[in-house]
Scaffold this motif. Structure first.
Motif, PDB file in Angstrom:
ATOM      1  N   ASP A 225       0.823  -1.213   0.000  1.00 56.24           N
ATOM      2  CA  ASP A 225       0.000   0.000   0.000  1.00 56.24           C
ATOM      3  C   ASP A 225       0.854   1.258   0.000  1.00 56.24           C
ATOM      4  O   ASP A 225       0.425   2.317  -0.461  1.00 56.24           O
ATOM      5  N   HIS A 232      -4.159   3.113  -8.574  1.00 56.66           N
ATOM      6  CA  HIS A 232      -5.494   2.703  -8.127  1.00 56.66           C
ATOM      7  C   HIS A 232      -5.564   1.221  -7.762  1.00 56.66           C
ATOM      8  O   HIS A 232      -6.564   0.780  -7.183  1.00 56.66           O
ATOM      9  N   TRP A 233      -4.529   0.446  -8.101  1.00 59.91           N
ATOM     10  CA  TRP A 233      -4.521  -0.950  -7.697  1.00 59.91           C
ATOM     11  C   TRP A 233      -4.515  -1.081  -6.177  1.00 59.91           C
ATOM     12  O   TRP A 233      -4.947  -2.097  -5.628  1.00 59.91           O
ATOM     13  N   ARG A 234      -4.028  -0.053  -5.482  1.00 58.81           N
ATOM     14  CA  ARG A 234      -4.008  -0.096  -4.027  1.00 58.81           C
ATOM     15  C   ARG A 234      -5.412  -0.094  -3.434  1.00 58.81           C
ATOM     16  O   ARG A 234      -5.597  -0.503  -2.280  1.00 58.81           O
ATOM     17  N   ASP A 235      -6.387   0.348  -4.207  1.00 58.38           N
ATOM     18  CA  ASP A 235      -7.765   0.349  -3.715  1.00 58.38           C
ATOM     19  C   ASP A 235      -8.278  -1.056  -3.425  1.00 58.38           C
ATOM     20  O   ASP A 235      -9.250  -1.229  -2.686  1.00 58.38           O
ATOM     21  N   HIS A 240      -5.146  -0.486   2.431  1.00 61.87           N
ATOM     22  CA  HIS A 240      -5.335   0.870   1.925  1.00 61.87           C
ATOM     23  C   HIS A 240      -6.438   1.606   2.684  1.00 61.87           C
ATOM     24  O   HIS A 240      -6.443   2.838   2.724  1.00 61.87           O
ATOM     25  N   TRP A 241      -7.346   0.850   3.293  1.00 66.98           N
ATOM     26  CA  TRP A 241      -8.504   1.462   3.951  1.00 66.98           C
ATOM     27  C   TRP A 241      -8.462   1.323   5.462  1.00 66.98           C
ATOM     28  O   TRP A 241      -9.449   1.641   6.135  1.00 66.98           O
ATOM     29  N   GLY A 257     -15.160   6.159   2.474  1.00 69.50           N
ATOM     30  CA  GLY A 257     -13.950   5.366   2.628  1.00 69.50           C
ATOM     31  C   GLY A 257     -14.190   4.125   3.464  1.00 69.50           C
ATOM     32  O   GLY A 257     -13.694   3.041   3.153  1.00 69.50           O
ATOM     33  N   GLN A 260     -16.136   1.536   1.395  1.00 67.46           N
ATOM     34  CA  GLN A 260     -15.271   0.822   0.461  1.00 67.46           C
ATOM     35  C   GLN A 260     -14.347  -0.151   1.182  1.00 67.46           C
ATOM     36  O   GLN A 260     -14.138  -1.289   0.730  1.00 67.46           O
ATOM     37  N   GLY A 261     -13.801   0.275   2.306  1.00 70.63           N
ATOM     38  CA  GLY A 261     -12.928  -0.602   3.073  1.00 70.63           C
ATOM     39  C   GLY A 261     -13.672  -1.825   3.592  1.00 70.63           C
ATOM     40  O   GLY A 261     -13.135  -2.940   3.584  1.00 70.63           O
TER      41      GLY A 261
END
Length: 287
Positions: A225, A232-235, A240-241, A257, A260-261
């Motif tokens: 991360d 954006h692959w870290r999403d 990342h979250w 956030g 999404q996490g």
């Protein structure tokens, strides 16, 4: 035909759903030394931080920039939030990996797993009981830390609003509610580590391998991360979250956030839990 009929008979009063009750498994795990040691470490952290602030003086802004750490001594709520901040990335990963990874593998290392299954405890029931207790102890560990920190912080710095580094404050009642949301999100975000540790526990007879593997892969996720070149692959990385909960301790909380996490963490966890149950159902248990 008679042989087939006899093979399908079960003992009178036997109910698969009543084998290995949760209370029995919970008592077994609570009595283990590693549970007591882990609880002691988490309960001691707030005292260590309070002593550090007392010796070194209260934290202050650096270069005119105020962070959450700099508000640690503002109130008990701030002190609790700081304890969560410093422990969420690594310290709270350890009890999750420990309680969920040192489950099936520990039974195998003690050569007691086959006797549990011969009791007979259905495999799915055994996994379910151990998973529920493991997750329950993980949640208890995450609640223990902020509760002790809130008590220690209130005794040392007083009961007051949660001072926000960016400006403003949350009254004590609202702050307590938001901290509960933070703990809930941290727990959900750690489901990936829990599922990974649990899956590894069904694949190995070495508890340390399952726990260490889960912690190690979680660290790898944190390292990846930090590689901004991934863009954006870290999403798609749970790491990342992991600090998205900071948006919950704002005057006007932002939930996108955390949503999404949660979606990323739950998705990975469901796949890993499914692999654990599927693999263990087909595994030859010899220990």
């Amino acid at each position: 035909m008679s042989t087939l009929a006899e093979s399908t008979e079960v003992a009178s009063g036997y109910r698969a759903g009543r084998t290995l009750p949760l209370r029995v498994e919970l008592v077994r795990q609570l009595k283990r030394r590693r549970t007591l040691v882990m609880g002691g470490i988490l309960a001691a952290l707030p005292f260590v931080l309070a002593v550090a602030f007392a010796i070194g003086g209260g934290p202050g802004g650096r270069g005119g920039r105020v962070t959450l750490m700099d508000t640690a001594t503002a109130s008990g709520a701030n002190f609790a939030a700081v304890n969560l901040f410093v422990s969420a990335g690594f310290l709270l990963v350890i009890p999750v990996a420990l309680f969920c990874g040192d489950t099936v593998a520990s039974e195998a290392s003690w050569s007691s797993l086959r006797y549990l299954l011969a009791a007979p405890v259905p495999r799915a029931r055994l996994l379910w009981s151990k998973l529920v207790v493991g997750l329950g102890l993980s949640l208890a560990a995450m609640l223990l830390l902020p509760l002790v920190a809130l008590a220690v912080g209130t005794a040392a710095y007083g009961w007051g609003p949660l001072e926000i580094p960016t400006g403003g404050a949350l009254d004590a009642g609202t702050a307590a509610q938001r901290l509960l949301v933070v703990v809930a999100y941290i727990f959900v975000s750690q489901l990936v580590t829990a599922a990974l540790a649990f899956w590894l526990s069904t694949r190995t007879d070495a508890p340390l391998g399952a726990v260490g593997g889960a912690v190690g892969l979680t660290i790898v996720g944190n390292v990846l991360d930090a590689v901004t070149a991934l863009g954006h692959w870290r999403d798609f990385l749970p790491a990342h979250w992991q600090y998205a909960w900071a948006d919950a301790v704002q005057p006007h909380p932002e939930w996108s956030g955390m949503i999404q996490g949660t979606a990323v963490s739950v998705s990975y966890a469901l796949v890993l839990f499914a692999l654990a149950f599927r693999g263990f159902a087909r595994k030859d248990v010899v220990s």
